[in-house]
Every structure is written in structure tokens, then in C-alpha cells.
Design an enzyme around this catalytic site. Sequence first.
Site, PDB file in Angstrom:
ATOM      1  N   MET A 237      -1.294 -13.941 -12.145  1.00  0.00           N
ATOM      2  CA  MET A 237       0.025 -14.575 -12.051  1.00  0.00           C
ATOM      3  C   MET A 237      -0.023 -15.981 -12.672  1.00  0.00           C
ATOM      4  O   MET A 237       0.331 -16.979 -12.039  1.00  0.00           O
ATOM      5  CB  MET A 237       0.442 -14.654 -10.580  1.00  0.00           C
ATOM      6  CG  MET A 237       0.628 -13.294  -9.936  1.00  0.00           C
ATOM      7  SD  MET A 237       2.004 -12.360 -10.640  1.00  0.00           S
ATOM      8  CE  MET A 237       1.115 -11.045 -11.479  1.00  0.00           C
ATOM      9  N   HIS A 238      -0.447 -16.065 -13.927  1.00  0.00           N
ATOM     10  CA  HIS A 238      -0.546 -17.374 -14.596  1.00  0.00           C
ATOM     11  C   HIS A 238       0.773 -18.164 -14.428  1.00  0.00           C
ATOM     12  O   HIS A 238       0.797 -19.266 -13.896  1.00  0.00           O
ATOM     13  CB  HIS A 238      -0.769 -17.191 -16.097  1.00  0.00           C
ATOM     14  CG  HIS A 238      -2.041 -16.510 -16.490  1.00  0.00           C
ATOM     15  ND1 HIS A 238      -3.291 -17.062 -16.369  1.00  0.00           N
ATOM     16  CD2 HIS A 238      -2.247 -15.297 -17.064  1.00  0.00           C
ATOM     17  CE1 HIS A 238      -4.208 -16.247 -16.844  1.00  0.00           C
ATOM     18  NE2 HIS A 238      -3.617 -15.167 -17.270  1.00  0.00           N
TER      19      HIS A 238
END
Length: 388
Positions: A237-238
Amino acid sequence: MEKRPFIIDCDTGTDDAIAILAALGSDAIRVRALTSVNGNVNENFTSRNNRDLVGYLGADVEVARGAKIPFYPRAGYYDATHGSEGLGDVTLPAAENVPFTKETAPELIRRIAEEEEGRLELLVVGPMTNIAIALSMYPELKEKIRHIWFMGGAALGGNMTPTAEFNIWVDPVAAKLVIASGIPMTMVGLDVTLKAALNREDEQEIRSFGNKGAVLAADILDYMIRRYADGGEDALMHDALAAAAAVCPQCLVCHDYFVDVECQGEYTAGHTMVDRRGRTGKKPNVSVAMELDAMALPQPKVLNFTSVMTWVLGSTLIYIRMMSPHLALPTSPMPSAFSILPTFRGFWKWSMTLSLYNAIVGSSLSNQMGPPARLQFVPHRGHLPQIR
Ligand code: RIB
Ligand code: CA
């Protein structure tokens, strides 16, 4: 509490889309616009993905088109990470009824910055080409942008080369200009986002909420999990973590460092030089996220990253539930986030979402939830996830 106005500048791929969903669901921020940039896929797709997301969710958000090529002479870097058109194998209905603005992304950023009179914040989760153009065309913007929260770079390592992270690597010249602008900013880089993987349990949890936003987030997450199973990048989940940083800053431990960008070198162009020991003698210009942290909860004391993302997505789903009249919400004189909380499975979720709601809206609940405490996030599977 008045919502903070944001523009999300994105190269809408899978994790960008989840970040957009989370941001649209936050009680703390108002997404004024999405601006597209070339990055994960061609800008023709990133702009179309933004338009279709807004149309699918019925969000009151402007959509502007941005840069198709970086300042830096990069080419040939589109790969299968986000699928051929950016959203993996998820297809959204074409929102032909959602017009792109006549303004380009830099023009729209300038207009909204003027309208918001210094309150505008930017969530930048792709290459920084649009922001650099905006600052080059309108230098006065430096005084009108309150804060930039960007996903990019790393104090240690890279995912495109051993020293460079993708967003910065695609356009290091743009990143250098933006980071040197003097605008207050927070860097959410690989140092923390590589710890932010979600898994099948999270996907099922999110899908169990059953509404449009949840099912879409779950479908995208499902693609990302299958991608990892096939040897691709993990379900990292950058960009959503950069969104979480903006609405829940205590989730991250940040340090002020001098940061600059290397624009030369076969292996170093795109490297974010993070001066953690003050060797350059230059004044710190970026708050760099170095550890994931989060608010204490009554139980459990040690959380994995899922919990934070469930909060972020949980608040999204609270918002979407309230906006989706067809959903059977518990009757309540004032349908608020609290009135639908019991629909979450189990008290654990209830307390989790309360604390996120509390963190985001700054309500007085914090004294009932206990003081924030350091929490260590552990990667789900105890490994360093597969990256590009
Ligand atoms: O390196 C991760 C970044 O590159 C994320 O923003 C992802 O969406 C890609 O743009
Ligand atoms: Ca991105």
C-alpha cells in the site's frame, strides 16, 4: 472541524486507486481534484482511471489531465505491475459523463491553490512532473501550498534500481525541483511502504462490507495478491500509506532531514539523498518517514499493518455507507459514523474504527482510548515483500 482541501496527483495504478478510495472516505480531508500524470502506465490510462473512479463513486471531484512524459529522458518502463491499463484486471464503467477540466493539471493546481488561499495540500503519489511544471509556471504557488505529502524515494534502497524508487526514478529532475521548492513536505518512501503489505484476509475483510467502494478496493487488492502469488510485487500500500500519513500522521515516525535528488548516473539517477547524519551541513527540508507507528488501542497492543489500513479503508467505508442510501443502515436519528459502527464485525473492528475516526476527526475520544503508544508493525509474512 473543517475538512482540509487536497488535490491528489497520481499515476493511477492499483495502489493509487486504493489511496484515492481511502482519501475520499476520510472525514478529515476534502479531495478537490485528481490530476493525472504518466507513470505506472501511459497518462491516457491514468487520466481515464481517475475519471472512471470519480464516476463510479459519484464523487464531487474535478479531474484534470497532466504530463505525458517526464522532464528526464526516460522511456520503456511500463511493465505488468499494474496491468496494461493501470487497474490490474479490474474494469470500471467508462464515466463518459465525467468531463476532464479544460485546465491542465498545473493550471488546475494553481486555480485551486488560489481558491483555497493557502490551505491547499497535495498528495503526490506518482512522478512529480505536474508539480514541477506548476511551480515553474507559477512560482508564487510556493506560498500557497500548505503541505506536500508524497510517496516516493527511500533513505535506503530502491525498487527500480538498487538506489532509486520508481516515482522519483521516472522523473528525477521534477522531483529535484519540487523537493528544493521550500514547500513543507513529508516523504513517505520505501523505508515504510515496504512494511505495508495487505493479504487475503484483509481482502476478504474489506469485501465483507459489501458496498461499491469496498468491493472495488477488494477487487483491486485481489489482483495485487494474485500478482504477488505469480512472482510479482506484493500487495504493497505505497500510496495509501502516504494518504494515511496525511490524515493520521501519528502512524509514522518522521525525522527532518536534508533531502536532494541525484539526476545523474546509470545506477543513481533518481536516488533520494537523505542526509540522516547532517553530513552536508544543509538545513533539513523534508520530514522523512522512517518507521510505521500508530495509536495505541485498548487491545491488541501489537498490530500488523492490516489494522491501520483497515482503519483507513474502514473510514472510507463508513463514508461510502453513509452516502449509499440503498444500504440497510441501522436506524439512527443522525446517521453518523458512530451509528453504523456496530455493523462492523466484532468489537475489535468497532474499537479500531473508533480510534481511526478519533484520530482523523480529532474528537475528544482520545482520552478514553488511552494515550498513543509506539507500535511496531510487522510485515505479514515476515519477509521483505517482492518489489518491482
Ligand atoms: O514505488 C512505488 C510507487 O510507484 C507507487 O506510487 C506506485 O503506484 C508506483 O507509482
Ligand atoms: Ca503511484
